[in-house]
Motif scaffolding. Structure first.
Motif, PDB file in Angstrom:
ATOM      1  N   HIS A   1       8.735   9.019   9.444  1.00  0.00           N
ATOM      2  CA  HIS A   1       8.033   8.852  10.720  1.00  0.00           C
ATOM      3  C   HIS A   1       6.908   7.824  10.638  1.00  0.00           C
ATOM      4  O   HIS A   1       5.930   7.989   9.913  1.00  0.00           O
ATOM      5  N   GLN A   2       7.094   6.707  11.375  1.00  0.00           N
ATOM      6  CA  GLN A   2       6.109   5.631  11.492  1.00  0.00           C
ATOM      7  C   GLN A   2       5.689   5.058  10.140  1.00  0.00           C
ATOM      8  O   GLN A   2       4.569   4.569   9.980  1.00  0.00           O
ATOM      9  N   ARG A   3       6.591   5.082   9.175  1.00  0.00           N
ATOM     10  CA  ARG A   3       6.312   4.440   7.885  1.00  0.00           C
ATOM     11  C   ARG A   3       7.135   3.162   7.775  1.00  0.00           C
ATOM     12  O   ARG A   3       8.100   2.954   8.500  1.00  0.00           O
ATOM     13  N   ASP A   4       6.747   2.293   6.846  1.00  0.00           N
ATOM     14  CA  ASP A   4       7.472   1.061   6.589  1.00  0.00           C
ATOM     15  C   ASP A   4       8.520   1.330   5.511  1.00  0.00           C
ATOM     16  O   ASP A   4       8.210   1.900   4.464  1.00  0.00           O
ATOM     17  N   VAL A   5       9.753   0.904   5.777  1.00  0.00           N
ATOM     18  CA  VAL A   5      10.863   1.174   4.858  1.00  0.00           C
ATOM     19  C   VAL A   5      11.295  -0.130   4.192  1.00  0.00           C
ATOM     20  O   VAL A   5      11.546  -1.131   4.865  1.00  0.00           O
ATOM     21  N   LEU A   6      11.393  -0.119   2.880  1.00  0.00           N
ATOM     22  CA  LEU A   6      11.840  -1.265   2.099  1.00  0.00           C
ATOM     23  C   LEU A   6      13.076  -0.885   1.315  1.00  0.00           C
ATOM     24  O   LEU A   6      13.057   0.059   0.519  1.00  0.00           O
ATOM     25  N   LEU A   7      14.176  -1.614   1.536  1.00  0.00           N
ATOM     26  CA  LEU A   7      15.433  -1.424   0.810  1.00  0.00           C
ATOM     27  C   LEU A   7      15.757  -2.727   0.115  1.00  0.00           C
ATOM     28  O   LEU A   7      15.918  -3.759   0.778  1.00  0.00           O
ATOM     29  N   THR A   8      15.866  -2.728  -1.204  1.00  0.00           N
ATOM     30  CA  THR A   8      16.067  -3.981  -1.918  1.00  0.00           C
ATOM     31  C   THR A   8      16.919  -3.781  -3.167  1.00  0.00           C
ATOM     32  O   THR A   8      16.908  -2.707  -3.781  1.00  0.00           O
ATOM     33  N   GLU A   9      17.686  -4.823  -3.510  1.00  0.00           N
ATOM     34  CA  GLU A   9      18.534  -4.825  -4.711  1.00  0.00           C
ATOM     35  C   GLU A   9      19.513  -3.648  -4.708  1.00  0.00           C
ATOM     36  O   GLU A   9      19.657  -2.926  -5.693  1.00  0.00           O
ATOM     37  N   LEU A  10      20.224  -3.474  -3.586  1.00  0.00           N
ATOM     38  CA  LEU A  10      21.232  -2.423  -3.489  1.00  0.00           C
ATOM     39  C   LEU A  10      22.628  -3.033  -3.481  1.00  0.00           C
ATOM     40  O   LEU A  10      22.827  -4.115  -2.934  1.00  0.00           O
TER      41      LEU A  10
ATOM     42  N   GLY B   1       0.843  -1.181   0.000  1.00  0.00           N
ATOM     43  CA  GLY B   1       0.000   0.000   0.000  1.00  0.00           C
ATOM     44  C   GLY B   1       0.881   1.234   0.000  1.00  0.00           C
ATOM     45  O   GLY B   1       1.677   1.454   0.889  1.00  0.00           O
ATOM     46  N   SER B   2       0.753   2.058  -1.053  1.00  0.00           N
ATOM     47  CA  SER B   2       1.706   3.143  -1.252  1.00  0.00           C
ATOM     48  C   SER B   2       1.627   4.207  -0.168  1.00  0.00           C
ATOM     49  O   SER B   2       2.499   5.046  -0.071  1.00  0.00           O
ATOM     50  N   SER B   3       0.577   4.213   0.659  1.00  0.00           N
ATOM     51  CA  SER B   3       0.497   5.207   1.725  1.00  0.00           C
ATOM     52  C   SER B   3       1.481   4.920   2.841  1.00  0.00           C
ATOM     53  O   SER B   3       1.772   5.793   3.637  1.00  0.00           O
ATOM     54  N   TRP B   4       1.984   3.682   2.928  1.00  0.00           N
ATOM     55  CA  TRP B   4       2.805   3.302   4.078  1.00  0.00           C
ATOM     56  C   TRP B   4       4.274   3.098   3.748  1.00  0.00           C
ATOM     57  O   TRP B   4       5.127   3.228   4.599  1.00  0.00           O
ATOM     58  N   VAL B   5       4.586   2.720   2.525  1.00  0.00           N
ATOM     59  CA  VAL B   5       5.930   2.239   2.247  1.00  0.00           C
ATOM     60  C   VAL B   5       6.790   3.309   1.576  1.00  0.00           C
ATOM     61  O   VAL B   5       6.293   4.144   0.826  1.00  0.00           O
ATOM     62  N   CYS B   6       8.085   3.313   1.916  1.00  0.00           N
ATOM     63  CA  CYS B   6       9.033   4.175   1.218  1.00  0.00           C
ATOM     64  C   CYS B   6      10.373   3.447   1.229  1.00  0.00           C
ATOM     65  O   CYS B   6      10.546   2.453   1.937  1.00  0.00           O
ATOM     66  N   GLY B   7      11.345   3.935   0.449  1.00  0.00           N
ATOM     67  CA  GLY B   7      12.641   3.275   0.447  1.00  0.00           C
ATOM     68  C   GLY B   7      13.395   3.481  -0.852  1.00  0.00           C
ATOM     69  O   GLY B   7      13.153   4.431  -1.593  1.00  0.00           O
ATOM     70  N   PHE B   8      14.329   2.533  -1.135  1.00  0.00           N
ATOM     71  CA  PHE B   8      15.153   2.596  -2.332  1.00  0.00           C
ATOM     72  C   PHE B   8      15.308   1.187  -2.900  1.00  0.00           C
ATOM     73  O   PHE B   8      15.308   0.206  -2.147  1.00  0.00           O
ATOM     74  N   SER B   9      15.494   1.077  -4.213  1.00  0.00           N
ATOM     75  CA  SER B   9      15.764  -0.235  -4.802  1.00  0.00           C
ATOM     76  C   SER B   9      16.541  -0.087  -6.109  1.00  0.00           C
ATOM     77  O   SER B   9      16.541   0.977  -6.746  1.00  0.00           O
ATOM     78  N   ASN B  10      17.236  -1.179  -6.482  1.00  0.00           N
ATOM     79  CA  ASN B  10      17.938  -1.268  -7.763  1.00  0.00           C
ATOM     80  C   ASN B  10      18.913  -0.106  -7.971  1.00  0.00           C
ATOM     81  O   ASN B  10      18.899   0.571  -8.997  1.00  0.00           O
ATOM     82  N   LEU B  11      19.788   0.107  -6.976  1.00  0.00           N
ATOM     83  CA  LEU B  11      20.772   1.173  -7.068  1.00  0.00           C
ATOM     84  C   LEU B  11      22.156   0.632  -6.732  1.00  0.00           C
ATOM     85  O   LEU B  11      22.291  -0.352  -6.009  1.00  0.00           O
ATOM     86  N   GLU B  12      23.181   1.305  -7.257  1.00  0.00           N
ATOM     87  CA  GLU B  12      24.556   0.842  -7.053  1.00  0.00           C
ATOM     88  C   GLU B  12      25.473   2.034  -6.805  1.00  0.00           C
ATOM     89  O   GLU B  12      25.350   3.082  -7.456  1.00  0.00           O
ATOM     90  N   SER B  13      26.370   1.881  -5.819  1.00  0.00           N
ATOM     91  CA  SER B  13      27.430   2.860  -5.541  1.00  0.00           C
ATOM     92  C   SER B  13      26.884   4.275  -5.345  1.00  0.00           C
ATOM     93  O   SER B  13      27.336   5.232  -5.984  1.00  0.00           O
ATOM     94  N   GLN B  14      25.907   4.398  -4.438  1.00  0.00           N
ATOM     95  CA  GLN B  14      25.329   5.709  -4.144  1.00  0.00           C
ATOM     96  C   GLN B  14      25.220   5.917  -2.639  1.00  0.00           C
ATOM     97  O   GLN B  14      25.173   4.962  -1.871  1.00  0.00           O
ATOM     98  N   VAL B  15      25.163   7.193  -2.227  1.00  0.00           N
ATOM     99  CA  VAL B  15      24.856   7.555  -0.851  1.00  0.00           C
ATOM    100  C   VAL B  15      23.399   7.986  -0.818  1.00  0.00           C
ATOM    101  O   VAL B  15      23.003   8.939  -1.506  1.00  0.00           O
ATOM    102  N   LEU B  16      22.575   7.283  -0.039  1.00  0.00           N
ATOM    103  CA  LEU B  16      21.126   7.491  -0.030  1.00  0.00           C
ATOM    104  C   LEU B  16      20.685   7.931   1.362  1.00  0.00           C
ATOM    105  O   LEU B  16      21.126   7.359   2.357  1.00  0.00           O
ATOM    106  N   GLU B  17      19.807   8.916   1.434  1.00  0.00           N
ATOM    107  CA  GLU B  17      19.368   9.423   2.731  1.00  0.00           C
ATOM    108  C   GLU B  17      17.868   9.680   2.739  1.00  0.00           C
ATOM    109  O   GLU B  17      17.277  10.009   1.707  1.00  0.00           O
TER     110      GLU B  17
END
Length: 301
Positions: free
Chosen positions: A157-166, A134-150
């Motif tokens: 705040h109180q959201r679900d974070v998904l980090l994948t394929e980094l 559900g797009s209201s809850w999730v945030c994050g990064f995916s499919n990235l290489e050699s980067q600084v992510l913030e």
């Protein structure tokens, strides 16, 4: 092992019964509401359902988890639709055209899109994960290489974070997420503020993490160092070369984020770990170990 299986079965039954009851209650509230204010209880109980699902992620089967996520997404969509239906209609009146009319039309060109959905446009995520959670809850990064992510506290705040394929990335999460999931990641450094509920790692290798949470589960991961603050016992499964040390990352607003997370900072079981692949009680698991003190002095920034 049998006791663990029975406990998981009991937890699953409890989850199914509670989820079904609360889901029916939310649906009834949505049908019965006659004003936008009347939807507040439905919104509150929907948040409770999200928390129930997050807290149950460790013992639910993948199918049950996916079904729960899809049900939550449908309920959220129904809530948004009812809010639009019950929104008071604006009175018609002639108004003097203003210079900013064009910009106003541009802003209103996509009515009904929640701000959280808009914010996802600069946070690349797999379409499957975005649809499941559900797009209201999730945030994050995916499919990235050699980067600084913030990401900053206002985004997390109180959201679900998904980090994948980094790969070969440094990820800094300043704030208080609700849950954190890291999958299929190689040679990355992850620094995260206090997580209110669960952190889950899967299919990772050669990573360094600093995480504070209520529950930690690591699956199918190898050669990874975890600087940990956890209030329950961490769990590893199908892992090798996992090393643990106390959580040492800090940033200016971390005290405020710990207070928001509800975590007890005085309770840290960073070195109390269960290995689901090692049942011998008289011999330490070869799959995880304590990181030697001389190797803990990391300059995070």
């Amino acid at each position: 092992k049998r006791q663990n299986q029975e406990a998981e079965k009991e937890n699953s039954h409890f989850f199914a019964a509670t989820f079904a009851r609360e889901r029916a209650a939310v649906e009834e509230l949505l049908e019965r509401a006659e004003s936008v204010e009347g939807l507040e209880e439905a919104a509150s109980r929907l948040q409770g359902l999200q928390k129930l699902l997050n807290d149950s992620v460790f013992f639910l089967a993948a199918y049950d988890l996916r079904q729960g996520q899809q049900a939550l997404a449908r309920l959220q969509a129904a809530l948004d639709e009812r809010r639009r239906e019950l929104q008071p209609k604006k009175r018609f009146a002639f108004k003097t055209r203003r210079k900013d009319a064009a910009s106003s039309t541009k802003v209103d060109a996509a009515p009904g899109i929640p701000p959280a959905v808009e914010s996802l446009r600069d946070s690349p995520l797999p379409k499957k994960a975005e649809g499941d959670l559900g797009s209201s809850w999730v945030c994050g990064f995916s499919n990235l290489e050699s980067q600084v992510l913030e990401k900053r506290a206002s985004e997390l705040h109180q959201r679900d974070v998904l980090l994948t394929e980094l790969s070969n990335c440094t990820v800094k999460l300043y704030g208080n997420p609700n849950t954190l999931r890291l999958t299929r990641t190689h040679n990355c450094k992850l620094l995260c503020g206090p997580v209110s509920t669960s952190v889950f790692l899967e299919d990772c290798s050669d990573c360094v993490l600093a995480v504070a949470c209520q529950q930690l589960r690591i699956h199918s991961t190898k050669d990874t160092r975890v600087f940990l603050q956890v209030t329950s016992r961490a769990i590893v499964e199908d892992c090798s070369g996992i090393q643990f040390a106390p959580y040492t990352w800090s940033y200016p607003e971390i005290d405020k984020d710990f207070e928001s997370s509800g975590l007890d900072r005085s309770k840290n079981n960073w070195n109390d770990v269960d290995d689901f692949n090692w049942l011998a009680r008289d011999m330490a698991s070869p799959n995880w170990s304590i990181l030697p003190e001389e190797e803990r002095n990391i300059q995070w920034d």
